[in-house]
Design a protein around this motif. Structure first.
Motif, PDB file in Angstrom:
ATOM      1  N   LEU A  73       0.918  -1.151   0.019  1.00  0.00           N
ATOM      2  CA  LEU A  73       0.142   0.007   0.006  1.00  0.00           C
ATOM      3  C   LEU A  73       0.695   1.276   0.138  1.00  0.00           C
ATOM      4  CD1 LEU A  73      -2.691  -1.004   2.732  1.00  0.00           C
ATOM      5  CD2 LEU A  73      -2.864  -1.080   0.220  1.00  0.00           C
ATOM      6  N   GLU A  74       0.558   2.022  -0.848  1.00  0.00           N
ATOM      7  CA  GLU A  74       1.200   3.516  -0.897  1.00  0.00           C
ATOM      8  C   GLU A  74       0.312   4.417   0.012  1.00  0.00           C
ATOM      9  OE1 GLU A  74       2.370   6.314  -4.327  1.00  0.00           O
ATOM     10  OE2 GLU A  74       3.516   4.324  -4.409  1.00  0.00           O
ATOM     11  N   THR A  75      -0.987   4.181   0.151  1.00  0.00           N
ATOM     12  CA  THR A  75      -2.044   4.941   0.637  1.00  0.00           C
ATOM     13  C   THR A  75      -2.710   3.890   1.439  1.00  0.00           C
ATOM     14  OG1 THR A  75      -3.760   4.692  -1.230  1.00  0.00           O
ATOM     15  CG2 THR A  75      -2.325   6.932  -1.115  1.00  0.00           C
ATOM     16  N   GLY A  76      -3.696   4.188   2.587  1.00  0.00           N
ATOM     17  CA  GLY A  76      -4.241   3.322   3.213  1.00  0.00           C
ATOM     18  C   GLY A  76      -5.790   3.724   3.307  1.00  0.00           C
ATOM     19  N   ARG A  77      -6.475   3.355   2.288  1.00  0.00           N
ATOM     20  CA  ARG A  77      -7.966   3.765   2.112  1.00  0.00           C
ATOM     21  C   ARG A  77      -8.684   2.549   2.414  1.00  0.00           C
ATOM     22  NH1 ARG A  77      -5.979   8.725   2.096  1.00  0.00           N
ATOM     23  NH2 ARG A  77      -5.161   9.430  -0.036  1.00  0.00           N
ATOM     24  N   LYS A  78      -9.981   3.082   2.884  1.00  0.00           N
ATOM     25  CA  LYS A  78     -11.024   2.106   3.349  1.00  0.00           C
ATOM     26  C   LYS A  78     -11.241   1.119   2.075  1.00  0.00           C
ATOM     27  CE  LYS A  78     -15.759   1.535   4.387  1.00  0.00           C
ATOM     28  NZ  LYS A  78     -17.178   2.345   4.015  1.00  0.00           N
ATOM     29  N   ASN A  79     -11.172  -0.231   2.200  1.00  0.00           N
ATOM     30  CA  ASN A  79     -11.377  -1.213   1.290  1.00  0.00           C
ATOM     31  C   ASN A  79     -10.366  -1.154   0.044  1.00  0.00           C
ATOM     32  OD1 ASN A  79     -13.361  -2.472   2.792  1.00  0.00           O
ATOM     33  ND2 ASN A  79     -14.948  -1.333   1.875  1.00  0.00           N
ATOM     34  N   GLN A  80      -9.249  -0.720   0.348  1.00  0.00           N
ATOM     35  CA  GLN A  80      -8.346  -0.343  -1.007  1.00  0.00           C
ATOM     36  C   GLN A  80      -8.032  -1.516  -1.693  1.00  0.00           C
ATOM     37  OE1 GLN A  80      -5.127   2.506  -0.362  1.00  0.00           O
ATOM     38  NE2 GLN A  80      -4.139   1.460  -1.653  1.00  0.00           N
ATOM     39  N   ILE A  81      -7.557  -2.581  -1.032  1.00  0.00           N
ATOM     40  CA  ILE A  81      -7.059  -3.873  -1.929  1.00  0.00           C
ATOM     41  C   ILE A  81      -8.230  -4.340  -2.363  1.00  0.00           C
ATOM     42  CG2 ILE A  81      -6.066  -6.095  -1.446  1.00  0.00           C
ATOM     43  CD1 ILE A  81      -4.072  -4.608   0.570  1.00  0.00           C
ATOM     44  N   ARG A  82      -9.349  -4.578  -1.539  1.00  0.00           N
ATOM     45  CA  ARG A  82     -10.562  -5.232  -2.020  1.00  0.00           C
ATOM     46  C   ARG A  82     -10.961  -4.577  -3.473  1.00  0.00           C
ATOM     47  NH1 ARG A  82     -13.967  -5.960   3.530  1.00  0.00           N
ATOM     48  NH2 ARG A  82     -15.497  -6.939   1.764  1.00  0.00           N
ATOM     49  N   VAL A  83     -11.082  -3.317  -3.651  1.00  0.00           N
ATOM     50  CA  VAL A  83     -11.571  -2.511  -4.414  1.00  0.00           C
ATOM     51  C   VAL A  83     -10.498  -2.933  -5.825  1.00  0.00           C
ATOM     52  CG1 VAL A  83     -12.472  -0.341  -5.649  1.00  0.00           C
ATOM     53  CG2 VAL A  83     -13.166  -1.063  -3.152  1.00  0.00           C
ATOM     54  N   HIS A  84      -9.383  -2.456  -5.688  1.00  0.00           N
ATOM     55  CA  HIS A  84      -8.462  -2.473  -6.512  1.00  0.00           C
ATOM     56  C   HIS A  84      -8.181  -3.967  -7.068  1.00  0.00           C
ATOM     57  CE1 HIS A  84      -6.180   1.394  -5.626  1.00  0.00           C
ATOM     58  NE2 HIS A  84      -7.411   1.745  -6.502  1.00  0.00           N
ATOM     59  N   ALA A  85      -8.351  -4.926  -6.492  1.00  0.00           N
ATOM     60  CA  ALA A  85      -8.342  -6.412  -6.900  1.00  0.00           C
ATOM     61  C   ALA A  85      -9.490  -6.680  -7.765  1.00  0.00           C
ATOM     62  CB  ALA A  85      -8.342  -7.417  -5.751  1.00  0.00           C
ATOM     63  N   ALA A  86     -10.849  -6.100  -7.466  1.00  0.00           N
ATOM     64  CA  ALA A  86     -11.845  -6.122  -8.263  1.00  0.00           C
ATOM     65  C   ALA A  86     -11.588  -5.291  -9.601  1.00  0.00           C
ATOM     66  CB  ALA A  86     -13.387  -5.578  -7.567  1.00  0.00           C
ATOM     67  N   ASP A  87     -10.864  -4.082  -9.374  1.00  0.00           N
ATOM     68  CA  ASP A  87     -10.681  -3.339 -10.595  1.00  0.00           C
ATOM     69  C   ASP A  87      -9.631  -4.073 -11.654  1.00  0.00           C
ATOM     70  OD1 ASP A  87     -12.069  -1.338  -9.853  1.00  0.00           O
ATOM     71  OD2 ASP A  87     -10.419   0.012  -8.899  1.00  0.00           O
ATOM     72  N   MET A  88      -9.026  -4.860 -11.110  1.00  0.00           N
ATOM     73  CA  MET A  88      -7.921  -5.840 -11.858  1.00  0.00           C
ATOM     74  C   MET A  88      -8.659  -6.857 -12.747  1.00  0.00           C
ATOM     75  SD  MET A  88      -4.995  -6.402  -8.982  1.00  0.00           S
ATOM     76  CE  MET A  88      -4.112  -7.584  -9.945  1.00  0.00           C
ATOM     77  N   GLY A  89     -10.074  -7.191 -12.356  1.00  0.00           N
ATOM     78  CA  GLY A  89     -10.801  -8.154 -12.871  1.00  0.00           C
ATOM     79  C   GLY A  89     -10.463  -9.461 -11.875  1.00  0.00           C
ATOM     80  N   HIS A  90      -9.847  -9.320 -10.967  1.00  0.00           N
ATOM     81  CA  HIS A  90      -9.488 -10.527 -10.157  1.00  0.00           C
ATOM     82  C   HIS A  90      -9.874 -10.287  -8.577  1.00  0.00           C
ATOM     83  CE1 HIS A  90      -7.570 -12.610 -13.640  1.00  0.00           C
ATOM     84  NE2 HIS A  90      -7.022 -11.445 -13.713  1.00  0.00           N
ATOM     85  N   PRO A  91     -11.248 -10.273  -8.306  1.00  0.00           N
ATOM     86  CA  PRO A  91     -11.476  -9.894  -6.878  1.00  0.00           C
ATOM     87  C   PRO A  91     -10.637 -10.786  -5.960  1.00  0.00           C
ATOM     88  CG  PRO A  91     -13.093 -10.696  -7.981  1.00  0.00           C
ATOM     89  CD  PRO A  91     -12.402 -10.588  -9.052  1.00  0.00           C
ATOM     90  N   VAL A  92     -10.680 -10.480  -4.741  1.00  0.00           N
ATOM     91  CA  VAL A  92      -9.986 -11.349  -3.512  1.00  0.00           C
ATOM     92  C   VAL A  92     -11.278 -12.363  -3.269  1.00  0.00           C
ATOM     93  CG1 VAL A  92      -9.620 -11.507  -1.241  1.00  0.00           C
ATOM     94  CG2 VAL A  92      -9.088  -9.317  -2.585  1.00  0.00           C
ATOM     95  N   CYS A  93     -10.744 -13.566  -3.216  1.00  0.00           N
ATOM     96  CA  CYS A  93     -11.661 -14.791  -3.021  1.00  0.00           C
ATOM     97  C   CYS A  93     -12.382 -14.633  -1.795  1.00  0.00           C
ATOM     98  CB  CYS A  93     -10.700 -15.949  -3.031  1.00  0.00           C
ATOM     99  SG  CYS A  93     -10.179 -16.380  -4.780  1.00  0.00           S
ATOM    100  N   GLY A  94     -13.581 -14.929  -1.507  1.00  0.00           N
ATOM    101  CA  GLY A  94     -14.392 -14.904  -0.489  1.00  0.00           C
ATOM    102  C   GLY A  94     -14.851 -13.567  -0.016  1.00  0.00           C
ATOM    103  N   ASP A  95     -14.634 -12.545  -0.848  1.00  0.00           N
ATOM    104  CA  ASP A  95     -15.334 -11.451  -0.505  1.00  0.00           C
ATOM    105  C   ASP A  95     -16.457 -11.250  -1.009  1.00  0.00           C
ATOM    106  OD1 ASP A  95     -15.618  -8.415  -0.655  1.00  0.00           O
ATOM    107  OD2 ASP A  95     -13.509  -7.934  -1.364  1.00  0.00           O
ATOM    108  N   VAL A  96     -17.643 -11.132  -0.147  1.00  0.00           N
ATOM    109  CA  VAL A  96     -18.978 -11.113  -0.466  1.00  0.00           C
ATOM    110  C   VAL A  96     -19.334  -9.741  -0.968  1.00  0.00           C
ATOM    111  CG1 VAL A  96     -19.536 -12.921   1.209  1.00  0.00           C
ATOM    112  CG2 VAL A  96     -19.574 -10.574   2.101  1.00  0.00           C
ATOM    113  N   LYS A  97     -18.608  -8.479  -0.800  1.00  0.00           N
ATOM    114  CA  LYS A  97     -19.058  -7.243  -1.187  1.00  0.00           C
ATOM    115  C   LYS A  97     -18.611  -7.168  -2.647  1.00  0.00           C
ATOM    116  CE  LYS A  97     -19.444  -2.930   1.487  1.00  0.00           C
ATOM    117  NZ  LYS A  97     -18.766  -2.130   2.689  1.00  0.00           N
ATOM    118  N   TYR A  98     -17.210  -7.378  -2.884  1.00  0.00           N
ATOM    119  CA  TYR A  98     -16.769  -7.121  -4.295  1.00  0.00           C
ATOM    120  C   TYR A  98     -16.402  -8.320  -4.856  1.00  0.00           C
ATOM    121  CZ  TYR A  98     -16.188  -2.610  -1.524  1.00  0.00           C
ATOM    122  OH  TYR A  98     -16.582  -1.572  -0.697  1.00  0.00           O
TER     123      TYR A  98
END
Length: 297
Positions: free
Chosen positions: A229-254
């Motif tokens: 992380l260069e910045t620490g925003r809420k849900n940052q990794i989870r949203v960015h992984a979804a943006d990659m087209g490869h969301p975090v496994c087990g993520d019910v929100k994204y």
């Protein structure tokens, strides 16, 4: 590391490491105790390496390191919780490894959280302090967190967080095969009225977020990815992984429904910081969860 865990007293046997080997192996060779007793001392946080308490049996020792082994059977008030492990403690801060499924601090009617568990431990070990929250992990994210033990330390951590914490990394299992070996995602993140964070390539009045990723392993179904992380925003990794087209496994929100181990596959494994009071550089690392690794065997 000069500062010893606050609640540890008693005499120690001291050793100097001459060759690279795992901690448990070294202890079995050098300490005149049964394997069971040595393991209990490790679990009871009675082993220090270069002044820092270590409870990981596979911690890798390097030549020149100094190992101290507590002689007392009862090293301290035993801390036992199915929700977290104490990784390091001194009079100003406590670093823990949080398991998934527990909140970092109280929210609404939920009484079970890391802060209340730590406050109970401080009370039982007769420490006149409480746990002050300085950052959070989502309920279903596991990994390393630091809490302050007094208001001055909390203020220092909160105001100078980006100067004090110089490296924070997560490991995640992502859905599908990430083709790029590494890369950076940067965009603006903002919550909608339903508290769902969404991203925008242009400034949407939200906060700018930057995440660097590096693929550690992959199969056709999943990818094991390290995030810095260069910045620490809420849900940052989870949203960015979804943006990659490869969301975090087990993520019910994204996520996309890919849930191989029935948990959010996100773990904060590395926390590097300058001590807010002593200014020593401290690096804490936990192993990648076994369940994550097993998907890549």
């Amino acid at each position: 590391m000069r500062y010893n865990p606050y609640n540890q007293q008693g005499e120690y046997d001291h050793f100097v490491v001459s060759e690279e080997q795992p901690l448990l192996e070294f202890l079995l060779e050098n300490v005149k105790q049964s394997r069971n007793k040595i393991k209990l001392t490790l679990q009871g946080r009675g082993i220090r390496v270069n002044g820092k308490t270590v409870s990981q049996f596979d911690f890798l020792l390097k030549p020149g390191m100094k190992v101290a082994v507590s002689k007392t059977k009862r090293n301290q008030t035993q801390f036992k919780s199915r929700w977290l492990k104490i990784v390091y403690e001194d009079r100003w801060i406590i670093v823990v490894e949080k398991h998934e499924g527990i909140l970092s601090m109280a929210a609404g009617h939920s009484s079970l959280n890391v802060k209340t568990i730590l406050d109970d431990y401080f009370k039982k070990s007769r420490q006149k302090c409480t746990a002050h929250v300085v950052h959070r992990l989502d309920r279903d994210t596991s990994g390393l967190m630091v809490y302050a033990k007094d208001m001055d330390t909390e203020q220092a951590l909160e105001h100078y967080w980006h100067d004090i914490v110089y490296d924070r990394r997560y490991v995640a299992v992502l859905s599908g095969e990430v083709e790029q070996d590494e890369g950076t995602i940067a965009n603006w993140l903002k919550d909608n009225k339903a508290y769902v964070t969404y991203s925008s390539p242009v400034d949407n009045g939200g906060k700018y977020a930057v995440t660097h990723f590096h693929v550690l392993d992959r199969t056709t179904d999943h990818s094991l990815v390290e995030f810095k992380l260069e910045t620490g925003r809420k849900n940052q990794i989870r949203v960015h992984a979804a943006d990659m087209g490869h969301p975090v496994c087990g993520d019910v929100k994204y996520g996309d429904g890919n849930d191989p181990i029935h948990r959010l596959c996100l773990h904060a494994f590395l926390l590097c910081m300058e001590h807010p009071v002593t200014h020593e550089r401290m690096e804490f690392e936990t192993p990648i969860p076994v369940a994550f690794r097993q998907l890549f065997k």
